[in-house]
Design a protein around this motif. Sequence first.
Motif, short mmCIF file in Angstrom:
data_model
loop_
_atom_site.label_atom_id
_atom_site.label_comp_id
_atom_site.label_asym_id
_atom_site.label_seq_id
_atom_site.Cartn_x
_atom_site.Cartn_y
_atom_site.Cartn_z
N SER A 1 23.82 -21.17 38.12
CA SER A 1 22.75 -21.09 39.13
C SER A 1 21.39 -21.54 38.62
O SER A 1 20.49 -21.77 39.43
N TRP A 2 21.17 -21.65 37.33
CA TRP A 2 19.93 -22.15 36.72
C TRP A 2 18.68 -21.46 37.26
O TRP A 2 17.81 -22.10 37.86
N PRO A 3 18.54 -20.15 37.01
CA PRO A 3 17.31 -19.47 37.47
C PRO A 3 16.05 -20.02 36.81
O PRO A 3 14.96 -19.92 37.37
N GLY A 4 16.20 -20.58 35.60
CA GLY A 4 15.04 -21.17 34.91
C GLY A 4 14.86 -22.64 35.18
O GLY A 4 13.98 -23.28 34.58
N ASN A 5 15.70 -23.20 36.05
CA ASN A 5 15.59 -24.59 36.49
C ASN A 5 15.68 -25.59 35.33
O ASN A 5 16.41 -25.36 34.38
N ILE A 6 14.93 -26.69 35.44
CA ILE A 6 15.07 -27.79 34.48
C ILE A 6 14.67 -27.34 33.08
O ILE A 6 15.28 -27.76 32.08
N ALA B 1 0.36 -41.35 45.56
CA ALA B 1 -0.32 -41.86 44.37
C ALA B 1 -1.43 -42.83 44.73
O ALA B 1 -2.46 -42.89 44.05
N ARG B 2 -1.24 -43.60 45.79
CA ARG B 2 -2.22 -44.63 46.14
C ARG B 2 -3.51 -44.05 46.73
O ARG B 2 -4.53 -44.73 46.75
N SER B 3 -3.45 -42.83 47.22
CA SER B 3 -4.66 -42.21 47.79
C SER B 3 -5.43 -41.48 46.69
O SER B 3 -5.03 -41.45 45.54
N ASP B 4 -6.55 -40.91 47.07
CA ASP B 4 -7.34 -40.15 46.09
C ASP B 4 -7.49 -38.70 46.55
O ASP B 4 -8.35 -37.98 46.06
N ALA B 5 -6.65 -38.27 47.49
CA ALA B 5 -6.74 -36.93 48.05
C ALA B 5 -6.17 -35.89 47.09
O ALA B 5 -5.36 -36.21 46.21
N SER B 6 -6.60 -34.63 47.27
CA SER B 6 -6.04 -33.53 46.48
C SER B 6 -4.59 -33.29 46.89
O SER B 6 -4.20 -33.52 48.03
N VAL B 7 -3.80 -32.84 45.92
CA VAL B 7 -2.36 -32.62 46.14
C VAL B 7 -1.99 -31.24 45.62
O VAL B 7 -2.42 -30.84 44.54
N LEU B 8 -1.16 -30.52 46.40
CA LEU B 8 -0.62 -29.24 45.96
C LEU B 8 0.89 -29.39 45.78
O LEU B 8 1.61 -29.73 46.72
N ILE B 9 1.36 -29.15 44.55
CA ILE B 9 2.78 -29.26 44.23
C ILE B 9 3.33 -27.83 44.12
O ILE B 9 2.82 -27.02 43.36
N THR B 10 4.36 -27.53 44.92
CA THR B 10 4.92 -26.18 44.93
C THR B 10 6.37 -26.21 44.46
O THR B 10 7.07 -27.21 44.58
N GLY B 11 6.81 -25.09 43.91
CA GLY B 11 8.19 -24.99 43.45
C GLY B 11 8.32 -23.88 42.43
O GLY B 11 7.34 -23.42 41.85
N GLU B 12 9.56 -23.47 42.20
CA GLU B 12 9.83 -22.40 41.24
C GLU B 12 9.42 -22.84 39.83
O GLU B 12 9.27 -24.03 39.55
N SER B 13 9.27 -21.87 38.95
CA SER B 13 8.95 -22.17 37.56
C SER B 13 10.05 -23.01 36.94
O SER B 13 11.24 -22.74 37.11
N GLY B 14 9.64 -24.06 36.24
CA GLY B 14 10.62 -24.90 35.55
C GLY B 14 11.17 -26.05 36.35
O GLY B 14 12.08 -26.74 35.90
N THR B 15 10.62 -26.31 37.55
CA THR B 15 11.17 -27.39 38.39
C THR B 15 10.53 -28.75 38.09
O THR B 15 10.92 -29.75 38.66
N GLY B 16 9.54 -28.80 37.18
CA GLY B 16 8.96 -30.08 36.79
C GLY B 16 7.70 -30.44 37.53
O GLY B 16 7.42 -31.62 37.76
N LYS B 17 6.87 -29.45 37.87
CA LYS B 17 5.67 -29.73 38.66
C LYS B 17 4.67 -30.58 37.87
O LYS B 17 4.05 -31.49 38.42
N ALA C 1 -2.99 -29.82 41.91
CA ALA C 1 -2.74 -28.41 41.61
C ALA C 1 -1.27 -28.08 41.84
O ALA C 1 -0.57 -28.79 42.57
N ALA C 2 -0.81 -27.03 41.19
CA ALA C 2 0.59 -26.62 41.34
C ALA C 2 0.68 -25.11 41.27
O ALA C 2 -0.18 -24.43 40.68
N THR C 3 1.72 -24.57 41.90
CA THR C 3 1.92 -23.12 41.88
C THR C 3 3.38 -22.80 42.14
O THR C 3 4.09 -23.55 42.82
N ASN C 4 3.84 -21.67 41.57
CA ASN C 4 5.17 -21.17 41.92
C ASN C 4 5.07 -19.96 42.86
O ASN C 4 6.07 -19.35 43.19
N ARG C 5 3.85 -19.66 43.26
CA ARG C 5 3.62 -18.56 44.20
C ARG C 5 3.60 -19.08 45.64
O ARG C 5 3.36 -20.26 45.89
N ASP C 6 3.82 -18.17 46.56
CA ASP C 6 3.67 -18.49 47.99
C ASP C 6 2.20 -18.26 48.34
O ASP C 6 1.78 -17.12 48.56
N LEU C 7 1.41 -19.33 48.36
CA LEU C 7 -0.03 -19.18 48.58
C LEU C 7 -0.36 -18.74 49.99
O LEU C 7 -1.43 -18.16 50.23
#
Length: 465
Positions: free
Chosen positions: A355-360, A161-177, A281-287
């Motif tokens: 198993s929560w396939p839809g996550n949070i 948070a303290r930096s100003d760099a770009s961030v990529l958040i990855t994870g399955e759909s519904g994980t709170g990206k 940016a965020a994605t649930n795909r394997d980029l």
Amino acid sequence: MSLGILIVDDEPHLPHQLARYLRKRGYDVYTASDGEAGLRELQKNTIDLVLLDLRLPKLSGLEVLRRIREHEAELPVVILTAYGDVQTAVEAMKLGASDYILKGFDLEELLLVVKRALDTSAMSRELRQLKRERSDNYHFNHVVGHSERMHAVFELVSKIARSDASVLITGESGTGKEVIAHAIHEQSPRASGPFHPLNCAAIAHNLLESELFGYEQYAFTDAKKQKRGLLELAEGGTLFLDEIGEMPLDMQAKLLRVLETRSFFRLGGNKEVKINVRILAATNRDLELAMKDGSFRSDLYYRLAVLKIPLPPLRERPADILLFAAHFIEDFNRSLGRNVRKLAPETQHLLQNYSWPGNIRELKNVIERAIILSSGEELLPMHLPHEIVGSKDGQAPSPIDPWEQWFNARPTGPVSLEEINGRIERHFIRWALESTRHNRTRAAELLGFAKVDQLRYLMRKHGID
């Protein structure tokens, strides 16, 4: 509570006159005849405002102000200045003085300046407190997690948070990206600026460019007036691009240029627009796979993924499931006007072993449904959907439920209504007993019986031990 005012002035009579006047208005007033004495008074007493003369022995007023700002960045300081020192007073304002007043003022004028400076200071404190509360609330209530995996995410977020760099958040759909992206924004120096999310998968490809870049009047048929895009609207703040993996290749190239030059052109425009925006940016795909198959640009990936935050799925953090559930119960109690206080033990067991396939996101929907269906202060297994109640040890339920199995296996001849009713009763009695780990009182509640004796009678009737 009386507010403390310090007067630092070497004139023989003025400080005492001001002190008498302000004390009568309810202030605690302290005086000092030189800069060093004034700084000592600041260390000894609780001071809410300083009235500071510019011409002082030992230390100048500007030097006193500099030292105050080193330790008390928010303390309001009003400069007392003679007419010939106005330029120096302006310099003091640049150093952080709140206001200045020319000597020769009447006491009522001084009182107005004092009240204004104190009110402004109080408002700033309240805004800072609200900002801290908003940030803390977002971090601890919305970004929930006690598991080791989430503690690692929290630590990463606080550093990023303290930096100003770009961030990529990855994870399955519904994980709170998006929640994590918002938490980064709230804890960053850009927190006072706007936060604009854009779901790249939810907008038609031909509209995505105008949504991001905006357009000039008459850029196309329906462009009746100029429109600013999200890149401009997020100026000084954060733009969050969700589902970045769904962005078409031509738009990826344009976004890459924005990241490299920090500028762009509106659609139909020829004037370059400079921006000061942080991109998350965020994605649930394997980029990385998407780069190999050519559907995502590698140069854009490396621009976006300066910093990466992988979010674990809910099934890999079972310790957080009940924490999320309690948070959602509290939220829906407020929004739905309910008073659900707890989850039944068997409900907790079912939630933790699914198993929560839809996550949070799926858990949130399940809790909302359960609260709507419940009529008391406790959420029971009967309020949960079939895929959770019918599951076992976190595995998905069998595609053929017991009813379908029974009807497939039933005799080809006629079946009496009594036999059907008997099988239905046996099925639900066994379900209730298994759901409550054979707690008959709770099983009776699940089946809606007023007394446990009704359950015991049916158990004897059907030979269930």
